[in-house]
Design an enzyme around this catalytic site. Structure first.
Site, PDB file in Angstrom:
ATOM      1  N   LEU A  63       6.289 -13.552  39.246  1.00 27.92           N
ATOM      2  CA  LEU A  63       4.910 -13.855  39.630  1.00 27.92           C
ATOM      3  C   LEU A  63       4.772 -15.229  40.252  1.00 27.92           C
ATOM      4  O   LEU A  63       3.897 -15.459  41.087  1.00 27.92           O
ATOM      5  CB  LEU A  63       3.989 -13.753  38.410  1.00 27.92           C
ATOM      6  CG  LEU A  63       3.882 -12.377  37.755  1.00 27.92           C
ATOM      7  CD1 LEU A  63       3.039 -12.458  36.494  1.00 27.92           C
ATOM      8  CD2 LEU A  63       3.284 -11.361  38.728  1.00 27.92           C
ATOM      9  N   GLY A  64       5.611 -16.179  39.835  1.00 24.56           N
ATOM     10  CA  GLY A  64       5.488 -17.534  40.362  1.00 24.56           C
ATOM     11  C   GLY A  64       6.514 -18.451  39.738  1.00 24.56           C
ATOM     12  O   GLY A  64       7.152 -18.125  38.729  1.00 24.56           O
ATOM     13  N   GLY A 122       7.418 -22.813  38.938  1.00 26.11           N
ATOM     14  CA  GLY A 122       6.921 -24.175  38.877  1.00 26.11           C
ATOM     15  C   GLY A 122       8.046 -25.131  38.554  1.00 26.11           C
ATOM     16  O   GLY A 122       9.226 -24.759  38.524  1.00 26.11           O
ATOM     17  N   VAL A 176       7.492 -17.574  35.994  1.00 32.15           N
ATOM     18  CA  VAL A 176       6.591 -16.637  35.320  1.00 32.15           C
ATOM     19  C   VAL A 176       6.883 -15.228  35.832  1.00 32.15           C
ATOM     20  O   VAL A 176       6.897 -14.991  37.050  1.00 32.15           O
ATOM     21  CB  VAL A 176       5.117 -17.000  35.561  1.00 32.15           C
ATOM     22  CG1 VAL A 176       4.202 -16.030  34.812  1.00 32.15           C
ATOM     23  CG2 VAL A 176       4.842 -18.435  35.119  1.00 32.15           C
ATOM     24  N   ASP A 211      -3.494 -31.504  34.130  1.00 35.05           N
ATOM     25  CA  ASP A 211      -3.141 -30.981  35.447  1.00 35.05           C
ATOM     26  C   ASP A 211      -4.082 -29.851  35.844  1.00 35.05           C
ATOM     27  O   ASP A 211      -3.669 -28.708  36.051  1.00 35.05           O
ATOM     28  CB  ASP A 211      -1.689 -30.504  35.482  1.00 35.05           C
ATOM     29  CG  ASP A 211      -1.213 -30.174  36.902  1.00 35.05           C
ATOM     30  OD1 ASP A 211      -1.857 -30.651  37.858  1.00 35.05           O
ATOM     31  OD2 ASP A 211      -0.227 -29.446  37.038  1.00 35.05           O
TER      32      ASP A 211
END
Length: 486
Positions: free
Chosen positions: A18-19, A21, A26, A132
């Site tokens: 999904l992503g 970082g 994820v 953040d």
């Protein structure tokens, strides 16, 4: 493009990435025990990334609140990486939405930012700074409900200062100059988020940037929203509103509007997400038994125009620091009121044993409290008497107005709901103070009969659904104020 190897997490079938970082990837996953789709945030292999994941789990536990992505489980993998189990937010991120659309309208900005400001207010009240607040850390459900993610940088106020991390354009100027992150810095970051939503770009450094009025693409009608966001990004932290104050400023600035999402590449797909309204879709009742009629969902009207009682459990679209997702409460069950098996109107508990009169009932007797409130509401429908609702709901609220109109229509038609009862189970205290509390419960609607002149209809039972119930302490005792999705 290089394909990343999916991690091995015991008990989960891993799906697509999904992503990614700075500290974790994820993944979409399915929990094998119950088949539920979740998001798995798996830390990188270095100790700092694993520490950030553990911190996120700890802070999430301390500051659990609506519109904050909660960590449901924290798992240590055989290779010392850490996997966090979280709800799957299928609407993508605010970064993706703004990137696809260019900018949002002022009403949409209120829909997104007001509940996030309320969530930050609850974080700050718990002594936690997020650290953040950025568009990539605002996730959206398919109903448009926003939630703050990534508490890995969050910290408890008073802790020893650590290295400062954050997202360019969203860091408060004092943090850039070396100050520790504070609640005021979170407010600045949220204001910068609103700036991005209206202008399509983040604000520059104070003193060098144009005003938001000059760069906003939202047009006429956005002036009050612009003013609230300008206050949030004030160069001096002491001049910024608090998070809860910012939520109120945004609510007063413009009417919340449905957030138009891009779903599966469809620019025209939209979801209705309105604030400050109890909502939900009607539960799907079981198939009618042989020889029975299938009555319409409670809370709507049937083909004869007779109103049906609103179910106590609200169907989840999404919510807020008293914000809730949109829909019509009609046709849903209000979990705040429990189902009771008695078919006759309740005589009510004795004054000495009435949990509504106990100042500590939401904490000391939450099950009893919701059961009594639910019985009183059911009694209003059983007797077709709208005055009975005053014993269950705060007068003048949206929930009370809807119920009163439904019961009045029922009475005018000469109809009533024989044997209507709600069953409340699994009551958990989410938050409580001296004047208000939020309780989570599961509420089911029992089988009952709609009695009309010359025509009766049997209604089958509806299984329970989870719901959040806001109760407030009035001069007459505890009453239900609102219903929200969990």
């Amino acid at each position: 493009m290089e394909t990343m190897q999916a991690p091995a997490v015991p008990g989960f079938a891993i799906g697509r990435l999904l992503g990614s970082g700075g500290t974790a990837h994820v993944w979409e996953a399915v929990r094998l025990t119950d088949g539920r789709s979740v998001a798995l945030k798996v830390s990188h292999g270095d100790p700092e990334a694993a520490e950030a994941a553990v911190r996120e789990a700890a802070v999430s536990s301390r500051a659990a609140a609506e519109h904050i992505v909660r960590v449901e489980a924290c798992l240590t993998l055989p290779d010392d990486r850490v996997a966090l189990v979280m709800p799957l937010m299928r609407g993508g991120s605010l970064a993706g939405l703004v990137g696809a659309r260019g900018h949002l309208g002022p009403g949409e900005v209120v829909t997104v930012l007001a509940p996030l400001a309320g969530a930050l207010g609850r974080l700050h009240a718990a002594g936690v700074v997020h650290g953040d607040v950025s568009p990539g850390n605002v996730l959206l459900d398919l109903d448009g409900r926003p939630a703050l993610a990534d508490l890995g940088l969050g910290r408890v106020l008073g802790e020893a200062p650590a290295a400062v991390w954050g997202t360019p354009g969203h860091l408060a100027p004092e943090v850039l100059l070396g100050a520790d992150p504070t609640p005021a810095a979170d407010v600045y970051a949220l204001g910068a988020l609103g700036w991005l939503c209206l202008a399509g770009e983040v604000p520059g450094a104070p003193g060098l940037r144009p005003s938001l009025t000059q760069v906003s693409r939202a047009g006429a009608g956005s002036e009050a929203v612009v003013a609230a966001l300008e206050a949030a990004v004030h160069p001096r932290p002491e001049e910024r509103p608090g998070a809860d104050e910012l939520a109120c400023l945004l609510f007063a600035a413009a009417r919340p509007e449905p957030l138009r999402l891009r779903v599966a590449g469809d620019d025209g797909s939209a979801v209705t997400y309105r604030l400050r309204a109890a909502a939900g879709r009607p539960p799907v009742p079981p198939a009618p038994e042989r020889g029975r009629h299938r009555a319409p969902t409670p809370g709507t009207t049937d083909r004869r125009g007779v109103a049906r009682p609103v179910a106590l459990g609200v169907c989840a679209l999404g919510l807020v620091a008293a914000l809730v997702v949109v829909g019509a409460l009609v046709g849903r069950e209000d979990p705040a009121r429990a189902s009771v098996p008695s078919a006759a109107p309740s005589a009510g508990p004795s004054a000495t044993d009435d949990p509504r009169l106990d100042p500590l009932a939401p904490v000391r007797r939450p099950q009893d409290l919701l059961t009594v409130l639910a019985d009183e509401r059911a009694a209003a429908y059983r007797a077709a008497d709208p005055t009975r609702l005053d014993a269950a709901e705060t007068r003048g609220g949206a929930l009370h107005r809807r119920d009163a109109a439904a019961v009045a229509t029922l009475r005018a038609a000469g109809a009533r709901y024989d044997g209507l009862a709600y069953r409340v189970t699994d009551v958990v205290v989410r938050s409580a103070d001296v004047d208000r509390a939020t309780l989570r419960a599961t509420v089911a609607v029992g089988a009952h009969r709609v009695v009309r002149p010359g025509d009766d209809t049997d209604v089958t039972a509806v299984p329970g659904e989870p719901v959040l119930v806001d109760v407030v302490r009035t001069a007459e005792g505890w009453r239900v104020e609102a219903l929200r999705s969990p």
